[in-house]
Design a protein around this motif. Structure first.
Motif, PDB file in Angstrom:
ATOM      1  N   ASP A 127       0.851  -1.187   0.000  1.00 52.01           N
ATOM      2  CA  ASP A 127       0.000   0.000   0.000  1.00 52.01           C
ATOM      3  C   ASP A 127       0.890   1.241   0.000  1.00 52.01           C
ATOM      4  OD1 ASP A 127      -2.913   1.074   0.827  1.00 52.01           O
ATOM      5  OD2 ASP A 127      -1.390   2.197   1.928  1.00 52.01           O
ATOM      6  N   ARG A 128       0.640   2.126  -0.948  1.00 58.50           N
ATOM      7  CA  ARG A 128       1.609   3.216  -1.169  1.00 58.50           C
ATOM      8  C   ARG A 128       1.754   4.141   0.025  1.00 58.50           C
ATOM      9  NH1 ARG A 128       1.100   6.450  -6.533  1.00 58.50           N
ATOM     10  NH2 ARG A 128       2.719   7.753  -5.644  1.00 58.50           N
ATOM     11  N   GLU A 129       0.617   4.446   0.658  1.00 60.17           N
ATOM     12  CA  GLU A 129       0.701   5.376   1.783  1.00 60.17           C
ATOM     13  C   GLU A 129       1.432   4.730   2.964  1.00 60.17           C
ATOM     14  OE1 GLU A 129      -2.828   7.452   2.742  1.00 60.17           O
ATOM     15  OE2 GLU A 129      -1.745   8.774   4.122  1.00 60.17           O
ATOM     16  N   VAL A 130       1.057   3.470   3.253  1.00 57.75           N
ATOM     17  CA  VAL A 130       1.686   2.770   4.377  1.00 57.75           C
ATOM     18  C   VAL A 130       3.180   2.589   4.123  1.00 57.75           C
ATOM     19  CG1 VAL A 130       1.785   0.573   5.589  1.00 57.75           C
ATOM     20  CG2 VAL A 130      -0.411   1.612   5.091  1.00 57.75           C
ATOM     21  N   LEU A 131       3.518   2.199   2.892  1.00 52.19           N
ATOM     22  CA  LEU A 131       4.919   2.010   2.541  1.00 52.19           C
ATOM     23  C   LEU A 131       5.672   3.326   2.687  1.00 52.19           C
ATOM     24  CD1 LEU A 131       6.535  -0.429   1.460  1.00 52.19           C
ATOM     25  CD2 LEU A 131       6.403   0.643  -0.792  1.00 52.19           C
ATOM     26  N   GLY A 132       5.025   4.413   2.194  1.00 49.45           N
ATOM     27  CA  GLY A 132       5.647   5.737   2.292  1.00 49.45           C
ATOM     28  C   GLY A 132       5.905   6.122   3.739  1.00 49.45           C
ATOM     29  N   ILE A 133       4.899   5.907   4.583  1.00 50.59           N
ATOM     30  CA  ILE A 133       5.028   6.264   5.999  1.00 50.59           C
ATOM     31  C   ILE A 133       6.138   5.430   6.646  1.00 50.59           C
ATOM     32  CG2 ILE A 133       3.869   6.177   8.241  1.00 50.59           C
ATOM     33  CD1 ILE A 133       1.266   6.836   6.854  1.00 50.59           C
ATOM     34  N   THR A 134       6.181   4.143   6.315  1.00 46.02           N
ATOM     35  CA  THR A 134       7.181   3.263   6.912  1.00 46.02           C
ATOM     36  C   THR A 134       8.595   3.689   6.501  1.00 46.02           C
ATOM     37  OG1 THR A 134       5.568   1.492   6.732  1.00 46.02           O
ATOM     38  CG2 THR A 134       7.828   0.855   7.227  1.00 46.02           C
ATOM     39  N   LEU A 135       8.787   3.920   5.203  1.00 44.25           N
ATOM     40  CA  LEU A 135      10.111   4.324   4.730  1.00 44.25           C
ATOM     41  C   LEU A 135      10.502   5.676   5.317  1.00 44.25           C
ATOM     42  CD1 LEU A 135      10.033   3.214   0.987  1.00 44.25           C
ATOM     43  CD2 LEU A 135      11.221   2.136   2.901  1.00 44.25           C
ATOM     44  N   PHE A 136       9.518   6.584   5.391  1.00 46.33           N
ATOM     45  CA  PHE A 136       9.801   7.909   5.930  1.00 46.33           C
ATOM     46  C   PHE A 136      10.208   7.812   7.403  1.00 46.33           C
ATOM     47  CE2 PHE A 136       8.325  11.888   7.910  1.00 46.33           C
ATOM     48  CZ  PHE A 136       9.158  12.762   7.240  1.00 46.33           C
ATOM     49  N   THR A 137       9.515   6.946   8.144  1.00 51.97           N
ATOM     50  CA  THR A 137       9.851   6.739   9.554  1.00 51.97           C
ATOM     51  C   THR A 137      11.302   6.284   9.688  1.00 51.97           C
ATOM     52  OG1 THR A 137       7.568   6.074   9.945  1.00 51.97           O
ATOM     53  CG2 THR A 137       9.168   5.518  11.651  1.00 51.97           C
ATOM     54  N   LEU A 138      11.682   5.303   8.854  1.00 45.09           N
ATOM     55  CA  LEU A 138      13.053   4.790   8.918  1.00 45.09           C
ATOM     56  C   LEU A 138      14.057   5.877   8.547  1.00 45.09           C
ATOM     57  CD1 LEU A 138      12.605   1.234   7.372  1.00 45.09           C
ATOM     58  CD2 LEU A 138      13.253   1.798   9.717  1.00 45.09           C
ATOM     59  N   LYS A 139      13.684   6.698   7.571  1.00 44.13           N
ATOM     60  CA  LYS A 139      14.589   7.756   7.116  1.00 44.13           C
ATOM     61  C   LYS A 139      14.825   8.777   8.233  1.00 44.13           C
ATOM     62  CE  LYS A 139      14.464  10.985   3.434  1.00 44.13           C
ATOM     63  NZ  LYS A 139      13.608  11.450   2.337  1.00 44.13           N
ATOM     64  N   ILE A 140      13.733   9.231   8.845  1.00 45.69           N
ATOM     65  CA  ILE A 140      13.840  10.241   9.900  1.00 45.69           C
ATOM     66  C   ILE A 140      14.632   9.691  11.082  1.00 45.69           C
ATOM     67  CG2 ILE A 140      12.540  11.516  11.641  1.00 45.69           C
ATOM     68  CD1 ILE A 140      12.309  12.807   9.004  1.00 45.69           C
ATOM     69  N   THR A 141      14.216   8.520  11.585  1.00 49.10           N
ATOM     70  CA  THR A 141      14.870   7.973  12.762  1.00 49.10           C
ATOM     71  C   THR A 141      16.308   7.572  12.445  1.00 49.10           C
ATOM     72  OG1 THR A 141      12.737   7.202  13.539  1.00 49.10           O
ATOM     73  CG2 THR A 141      14.657   6.262  14.590  1.00 49.10           C
ATOM     74  N   GLY A 142      16.539   7.032  11.231  1.00 46.12           N
ATOM     75  CA  GLY A 142      17.902   6.669  10.830  1.00 46.12           C
ATOM     76  C   GLY A 142      18.811   7.884  10.809  1.00 46.12           C
ATOM     77  N   THR A 143      18.346   8.968  10.190  1.00 45.75           N
ATOM     78  CA  THR A 143      19.155  10.194  10.134  1.00 45.75           C
ATOM     79  C   THR A 143      19.441  10.705  11.543  1.00 45.75           C
ATOM     80  OG1 THR A 143      17.921  10.728   8.137  1.00 45.75           O
ATOM     81  CG2 THR A 143      19.343  12.447   9.024  1.00 45.75           C
ATOM     82  N   ALA A 144      18.391  10.745  12.370  1.00 48.70           N
ATOM     83  CA  ALA A 144      18.566  11.259  13.731  1.00 48.70           C
ATOM     84  C   ALA A 144      19.562  10.394  14.502  1.00 48.70           C
ATOM     85  CB  ALA A 144      17.225  11.296  14.458  1.00 48.70           C
ATOM     86  N   THR A 145      19.485   9.076  14.303  1.00 46.75           N
ATOM     87  CA  THR A 145      20.391   8.185  15.021  1.00 46.75           C
ATOM     88  C   THR A 145      21.832   8.407  14.562  1.00 46.75           C
ATOM     89  OG1 THR A 145      18.598   6.583  15.081  1.00 46.75           O
ATOM     90  CG2 THR A 145      20.762   5.789  15.706  1.00 46.75           C
ATOM     91  N   LEU A 146      22.035   8.557  13.251  1.00 49.54           N
ATOM     92  CA  LEU A 146      23.382   8.791  12.736  1.00 49.54           C
ATOM     93  C   LEU A 146      23.960  10.083  13.320  1.00 49.54           C
ATOM     94  CD1 LEU A 146      23.212   7.762   8.969  1.00 49.54           C
ATOM     95  CD2 LEU A 146      24.419   6.622  10.837  1.00 49.54           C
ATOM     96  N   ILE A 147      23.162  11.136  13.341  1.00 43.59           N
ATOM     97  CA  ILE A 147      23.640  12.406  13.890  1.00 43.59           C
ATOM     98  C   ILE A 147      23.951  12.235  15.375  1.00 43.59           C
ATOM     99  CG2 ILE A 147      23.036  14.807  14.349  1.00 43.59           C
ATOM    100  CD1 ILE A 147      21.281  14.719  11.842  1.00 43.59           C
ATOM    101  N   SER A 148      23.083  11.507  16.082  1.00 39.81           N
ATOM    102  CA  SER A 148      23.315  11.285  17.509  1.00 39.81           C
ATOM    103  C   SER A 148      24.628  10.547  17.740  1.00 39.81           C
ATOM    104  CB  SER A 148      22.177  10.467  18.114  1.00 39.81           C
ATOM    105  OG  SER A 148      20.988  11.177  18.019  1.00 39.81           O
ATOM    106  N   ILE A 149      24.909   9.546  16.884  1.00 39.00           N
ATOM    107  CA  ILE A 149      26.162   8.800  17.028  1.00 39.00           C
ATOM    108  C   ILE A 149      27.328   9.758  16.849  1.00 39.00           C
ATOM    109  CG2 ILE A 149      27.626   7.012  15.997  1.00 39.00           C
ATOM    110  CD1 ILE A 149      25.041   5.583  15.153  1.00 39.00           C
ATOM    111  N   ALA A 150      27.233  10.606  15.815  1.00 44.66           N
ATOM    112  CA  ALA A 150      28.320  11.534  15.531  1.00 44.66           C
ATOM    113  C   ALA A 150      28.566  12.488  16.692  1.00 44.66           C
ATOM    114  CB  ALA A 150      28.012  12.319  14.259  1.00 44.66           C
ATOM    115  N   ILE A 151      27.526  12.841  17.417  1.00 42.24           N
ATOM    116  CA  ILE A 151      27.700  13.737  18.565  1.00 42.24           C
ATOM    117  C   ILE A 151      28.120  12.947  19.797  1.00 42.24           C
ATOM    118  CG2 ILE A 151      26.555  15.366  20.110  1.00 42.24           C
ATOM    119  CD1 ILE A 151      24.589  15.954  17.815  1.00 42.24           C
ATOM    120  N   ALA A 152      27.455  11.809  20.016  1.00 43.13           N
ATOM    121  CA  ALA A 152      27.610  11.123  21.296  1.00 43.13           C
ATOM    122  C   ALA A 152      28.907  10.331  21.396  1.00 43.13           C
ATOM    123  CB  ALA A 152      26.412  10.202  21.528  1.00 43.13           C
ATOM    124  N   LEU A 153      29.343   9.715  20.306  1.00 44.38           N
ATOM    125  CA  LEU A 153      30.499   8.822  20.410  1.00 44.38           C
ATOM    126  C   LEU A 153      31.780   9.553  20.794  1.00 44.38           C
ATOM    127  CD1 LEU A 153      30.283   5.849  20.279  1.00 44.38           C
ATOM    128  CD2 LEU A 153      31.086   5.875  17.933  1.00 44.38           C
TER     129      LEU A 153
END
Lengths: 236, 320
Positions: free
Chosen positions: A20-46
């Protein structure tokens, strides 16, 4: 109750596998947002965690206590403060990033950075001091030393990263407040679940919740497999 | 010592590096946010009336209440508006209080809300302009078919509440401080009861859907919004017993933020207000085509509309 859950499970599987396009979009977007935030957090926290673990300086315990406090930072509090900063009437209003994915990344970074920082500091501090002396005595350069430290603590560090990721992907308050839950733009799984529930679409909400739990479980499973691999050698 | 200095240097450089990553990361993220809006509206923009060229400032923040979003009405209207004008609307569904505060502070360009008294205050203060009546939906009193308190024959909703209290007929309240709950308490007050108490008055502390289930199980009366009732009607043993009088109406107005007012308190925010976009949105909401869509919305699913279009009418004539 059971009927609702079974219907939700069915609908979830259908939504997931029919792509389903909307569900797939939401799922991918969720991963994108949280993935980016996690990467930035690693760069700051490590780097900060390395500093806290390897160096002594006045006020170090205070900084660690702040990081530990930050682990329990309620997402809605983060959402409120980031909103106040980013609203047009706020001090950073001219950036015009309120109600955009960028604002969500900022909020999630604020949520996951203390988690990753506190857990990785603890992980690095647990490494035996004698190991550090030995590494230095063997003539390792500082860079090699840092690298070996990270390698030694890699499983605990991964757990720290997963905890940060888990904290971000499951929060709803901050994403709702700074993202605005705008369709096809800033809607993530958690905010979509809230919306569908208040609409009374419990089946869709349940379907989304199964997708969210599946994502969280897949990440945990992957981590567990990597972690457990090292113990195999011990027993055989 | 030399080693330690080098370590410091390394840690510092890693931190600077990661900071650069963060900053560039943010920059990269904001860009699609701004350019990601639809470009299809460039030639359609001429239809927007006051707009003669494609809008320079596309972002339009609409603060509204959760009811408009939960009903799905905005999902229907906003794509049409975006297509027609080329603006990119960001609908932010929050509580009525926050929706109005966002307008007053200049954090929103246009408001679609249902709190007439507070709206008028905002207009009198000068914070909001161009306030227009858009539509209404309504609350209904539902209860068991046999109607033990006989409210069907009551003159209006206040009389109905009075007779429920007199007969001590079971009434289920949400008790969660929601808009519906506030409306209910207001009706008890009008009925001269203050805050009702007793075995016959039960509070669930839950949402509308759950409260309707409870009322149905217990064969009790409750106050509900029409949309939630219609959505769950098949599973409920409840019927509409009182509807339509003025005190049960939820009246929606659209109004735009006044840049002149914001300028006094926050010049920075005032510069960002999308005055043309807000005006286009107000015009859109009260245009005949939109009003027709509002009147049709929900008919296919529930057999009756969820909202009643009112543009151009006198607010005081509603529910009479």
């Amino acid at each position: 109750m059971l009927d609702t859950v079974i219907d939700g499970l069915k609908k979830g599987l259908i939504l997931l596998f029919s792509l389903d396009r909307e569900v797939l979009g939401i799922t991918l977007f969720t991963l994108k947002i949280t993935g980016t935030a996690t990467l930035i957090s690693i760069a700051i926290a490590l780097p900060l965690a390395l500093l806290l673990a390897l160096r002594d300086f006045p006020g170090k315990k205070f900084v660690i206590s702040l990081a530990n406090l930050g682990m329990g930072l309620p997402p809605t509090v983060v959402g409120l403060w980031v909103s106040l900063m980013l609203w047009r009437s706020g001090p950073l209003g001219m950036l015009r990033i309120m109600y955009t994915p960028a604002a969500m990344v900022i909020a999630q970074t604020v949520i996951s950075t203390p988690i990753i920082l506190a857990l990785s500091t603890a992980a690095l501090q647990q490494i035996d001091r004698k190991l550090r002396w030995q590494i230095m005595a063997l003539g390792a350069s500082p860079l090699q030393m840092l690298f070996l430290m990270l390698k030694e603590a890699r499983y605990s560090l991964m757990a720290a990263v997963m905890a940060g990721f888990g904290g971000s992907i499951s929060e709803v308050g901050a994403s709702m407040m700074v993202g605005g839950n705008i369709q096809n733009y800033t809607r993530v799984l958690t905010t979509a679940i809230v919306l569908e529930t208040s609409k009374g679409h419990f089946d869709v909400a349940l379907a989304l919740s199964f997708i969210l739990m599946f994502l969280a479980y897949a990440a945990t499973l992957w981590l567990t497999f990597i972690q457990q691999r090292r113990y195999r050698n011990v027993y055989y | 010592m030399k080693h330690i200095k080098k370590t410091w240097f390394l840690v510092a450089s890693v931190m600077i590096l990661s900071l650069t990553v963060v900053l560039s990361g943010c920059g990269a993220k904001t860009e699609p946010a701004k350019t990601g809006t639809s470009s299809s509206g460039s030639d359609a923009a001429n239809q927007a009336g006051s707009q003669t060229s494609p809008p320079e400032n596309k972002e339009l923040i609409l603060s509204t209440t959760t009811s408009t979003q939960d009903s799905g009405l905005l999902d229907v209207l906003i794509p049409i508006f975006e297509e027609k004008t080329g603006y990119k609307v960001k609908p932010i569904a929050v509580g009525t209080g926050q929706a109005l505060a966002m307008g007053e502070k200049g954090d929103a360009d246009v408001m679609l809300v249902h709190a007439p008294d507070s709206e008028i205050q905002l207009v009198e203060k000068g914070a909001a302009i161009n306030r227009q009546l858009v539509m209404h939906n309504d609350f209904i009193i539902v209860g068991p078919k046999d109607d033990p308190a006989g409210i069907k024959n009551a003159k209006d909703s206040v009389e109905a509440f009075k007779s429920i209290a007199e007969k001590q007929a079971l009434f289920v309240s949400r008790g969660d401080d929601s808009g519906t709950n506030k409306k209910e308490l207001e009706l008890w007050k009008k009925a001269g009861l203050g805050k009702p108490e007793g075995k016959w008055y039960q509070s669930t502390g839950q949402g509308m859907g759950a409260t309707l289930d409870v009322a149905s199980e217990k064969a009790a009366y409750t106050l509900t919004d029409r949309g939630t009732y219609l959505a769950k009607k098949d599973k409920l043993q409840l019927e509409i017993l009182k509807e339509g009088d003025a005190s049960l109406l939820n009246i929606y107005h659209v109004m735009q933020t006044n840049p002149e007012y914001i300028k006094k308190n926050n010049p920075n925010a005032a510069r960002m207000i999308n005055e043309h976009g807000a005006k286009a949105f107000v015009d859109f909401m009260i245009s005949p085509d939109t009003q027709k869509i509002i009147g049709e919305f929900g008919k296919d699913k529930f057999g009756q509309p969820l909202f009643f279009p009112d543009a151009g009418k006198d607010e005081n004539s509603l529910g009479k």
